[in-house]
Design a protein around this motif. Structure first.
Motif, PDB file in Angstrom:
ATOM      1  N   SER A 134       2.512  -9.993   2.597  1.00 46.33           N
ATOM      2  CA  SER A 134       1.335 -10.175   3.457  1.00 46.33           C
ATOM      3  C   SER A 134       1.524 -11.437   4.278  1.00 46.33           C
ATOM      4  CB  SER A 134       0.054 -10.291   2.629  1.00 46.33           C
ATOM      5  OG  SER A 134       0.102 -11.425   1.782  1.00 46.33           O
ATOM      6  N   HIS A 170       5.426  -5.720   4.238  1.00 46.70           N
ATOM      7  CA  HIS A 170       4.435  -4.802   3.677  1.00 46.70           C
ATOM      8  C   HIS A 170       3.094  -5.024   4.366  1.00 46.70           C
ATOM      9  CE1 HIS A 170       1.060  -3.968   0.915  1.00 46.70           C
ATOM     10  NE2 HIS A 170       1.764  -2.884   0.606  1.00 46.70           N
ATOM     11  N   ASN A 171       2.499  -3.959   4.832  1.00 48.04           N
ATOM     12  CA  ASN A 171       1.261  -4.022   5.616  1.00 48.04           C
ATOM     13  C   ASN A 171       0.006  -3.861   4.771  1.00 48.04           C
ATOM     14  OD1 ASN A 171       2.411  -1.231   5.379  1.00 48.04           O
ATOM     15  ND2 ASN A 171       0.405  -0.679   6.214  1.00 48.04           N
ATOM     16  N   HIS A 172      -1.095  -4.420   5.296  1.00 45.07           N
ATOM     17  CA  HIS A 172      -2.448  -4.155   4.807  1.00 45.07           C
ATOM     18  C   HIS A 172      -3.289  -3.703   6.008  1.00 45.07           C
ATOM     19  CE1 HIS A 172      -0.916  -6.670   1.506  1.00 45.07           C
ATOM     20  NE2 HIS A 172      -1.744  -5.970   0.749  1.00 45.07           N
ATOM     21  N   GLY A 173      -4.528  -3.352   5.745  1.00 42.60           N
ATOM     22  CA  GLY A 173      -5.368  -2.797   6.808  1.00 42.60           C
ATOM     23  C   GLY A 173      -5.520  -3.714   8.007  1.00 42.60           C
ATOM     24  N   ASP A 175      -3.530  -5.684   9.308  1.00 41.56           N
ATOM     25  CA  ASP A 175      -2.332  -5.782  10.139  1.00 41.56           C
ATOM     26  C   ASP A 175      -2.304  -4.733  11.241  1.00 41.56           C
ATOM     27  OD1 ASP A 175      -1.327  -7.843   8.463  1.00 41.56           O
ATOM     28  OD2 ASP A 175      -0.657  -6.320   7.032  1.00 41.56           O
ATOM     29  N   ASP A 202       2.888   0.806   3.717  1.00 44.63           N
ATOM     30  CA  ASP A 202       1.839   1.242   2.797  1.00 44.63           C
ATOM     31  C   ASP A 202       0.999   2.273   3.541  1.00 44.63           C
ATOM     32  OD1 ASP A 202      -0.772   1.365   1.468  1.00 44.63           O
ATOM     33  OD2 ASP A 202      -0.035  -0.303   0.254  1.00 44.63           O
ATOM     34  N   TRP A 205      -2.952   1.873   3.653  1.00 46.00           N
ATOM     35  CA  TRP A 205      -3.475   0.870   4.571  1.00 46.00           C
ATOM     36  C   TRP A 205      -3.213   1.248   6.022  1.00 46.00           C
ATOM     37  CZ3 TRP A 205      -7.167  -1.754   2.867  1.00 46.00           C
ATOM     38  CH2 TRP A 205      -7.205  -2.238   1.559  1.00 46.00           C
ATOM     39  N   ASP A 269      -3.848  -0.285  -6.493  1.00 42.64           N
ATOM     40  CA  ASP A 269      -4.207  -1.699  -6.608  1.00 42.64           C
ATOM     41  C   ASP A 269      -5.046  -2.011  -7.841  1.00 42.64           C
ATOM     42  OD1 ASP A 269      -2.918  -1.742  -4.216  1.00 42.64           O
ATOM     43  OD2 ASP A 269      -4.564  -2.612  -3.065  1.00 42.64           O
TER      44      ASP A 269
END
Length: 290
Positions: A134, A170-173, A175, A202, A205, A269
């Motif tokens: 992240s 690694h991506n999250h929302g 991003d 991911d 996300w 998660d």
């Protein structure tokens, strides 16, 4: 919401902007139609991202690895060592016949003098990729993501010189949001060197973030996605065991070959029962045809 996203989101969900577009992807659908879906995920490509198993690992690291191997998993992504050295984890992996493919390493380490040791640890684990999990919230601007792209290129060059694969992100929302007219994730795709930097996508996300569709990404940015985090989305938008939610994985993976996908790592998660999640998700992926 564009047409591609509708192809892999199957039902309307409260609190999540989803459009009905086809059948919900669940275990009964995994067999598909033989005439239309012939590909399967190779067993060597089905892995577990160990963040999912963190409570069990804290109690019994080696025993948890052994149970994952018994379920059928071939590989793991390391995320948190629970007091173990890289060498100790490698020994436990060898004893349980599992293989590490990557380790998550913080952005501050990757951009600092700690990078050489982190790369040495990747080699000790027997893995191929170092992954930035992240970026700090303060960096979620076009300027911040351009800075990250520059740092990723430098760290990716170091990884390549160390005989490893490209650095992965690694991506999250967040991003995938559009800030000042620019999609942040697209900045990383455009401004990183494909030989030096890739992505651990991911898919949950990416879907929830709403700005990046896996099917499109795999075609438009070929061979940049060697690893996926596979997690499902429940009807209320929360995370679900793979195959129990609304994401149409058969449609999503149709272009995975173009994206260069080699590893499908299960992740949840906050699983209520991590071993049940591990079993359910493995069974679905092992039976999936796409």
């Amino acid at each position: 919401m564009n047409g591609t996203r509708r192809a892999f989101l199957g039902v309307a969900a409260a609190g999540v902007a989803l459009t009905v577009a086809g059948p919900v992807a669940h275990a009964a659908e995994a067999n598909g139609t033989a005439a239309q879906r012939r590909r399967r995920i190779p067993r060597s490509g089905i892995g577990m991202h160990l963040y999912t198993m963190r409570s069990a690992l804290a109690a019994d690291f080696k025993g948890t690895l052994a149970r994952l191997e018994e379920i059928g998993y071939a590989t793991v992504g390391v995320s948190g060592r629970h007091g173990n050295s890289a060498a100790a984890i490698r020994s436990m992996l060898d004893e349980t016949h599992l293989r590490a493919v990557l380790e998550h390493v913080g952005y501050d380490t990757v951009r600092s003098s700690g990078l050489p040791q982190a790369l040495d640890d990747i080699r000790t684990l027997g893995a191929r990729w170092i992954v930035v999990p992240s970026l700090p919230a303060a960096m979620h601007t076009p300027t911040g993501f351009r800075e990250a792209a520059r740092e990723f290129n430098k760290a990716g060059l170091a990884a390549r010189k160390a005989g490893l694969g490209p650095l992965l992100f690694h991506n999250h929302g967040a991003d995938h949001q559009v800030v000042d007219g620019e999609n942040l994730y697209d900045i990383l795709l455009r401004e990183t060197d494909p030989h030096l930097v890739g992505f651990e996508l991911d898919v949950y996300w990416a879907a929830k973030g709403g700005g990046s569709d896996p099917q499109d990404l795999f075609v438009e940015h070929r061979r940049r996605f060697p690893v996926l985090h596979v997690k499902d989305m429940a009807a209320d938008g929360s995370i679900a065991d793979v195959g129990s939610g609304v994401l149409d994985f058969a449609a999503m993976f149709d272009t995975a070959h173009s994206g260069g996908v080699k590893q499908w790592l299960v992740e949840h998660d906050a699983p209520a029962d991590p071993f049940a999640t591990a079993r359910n998700s493995y069974t679905y992926l092992a039976n999936l045809r796409y």
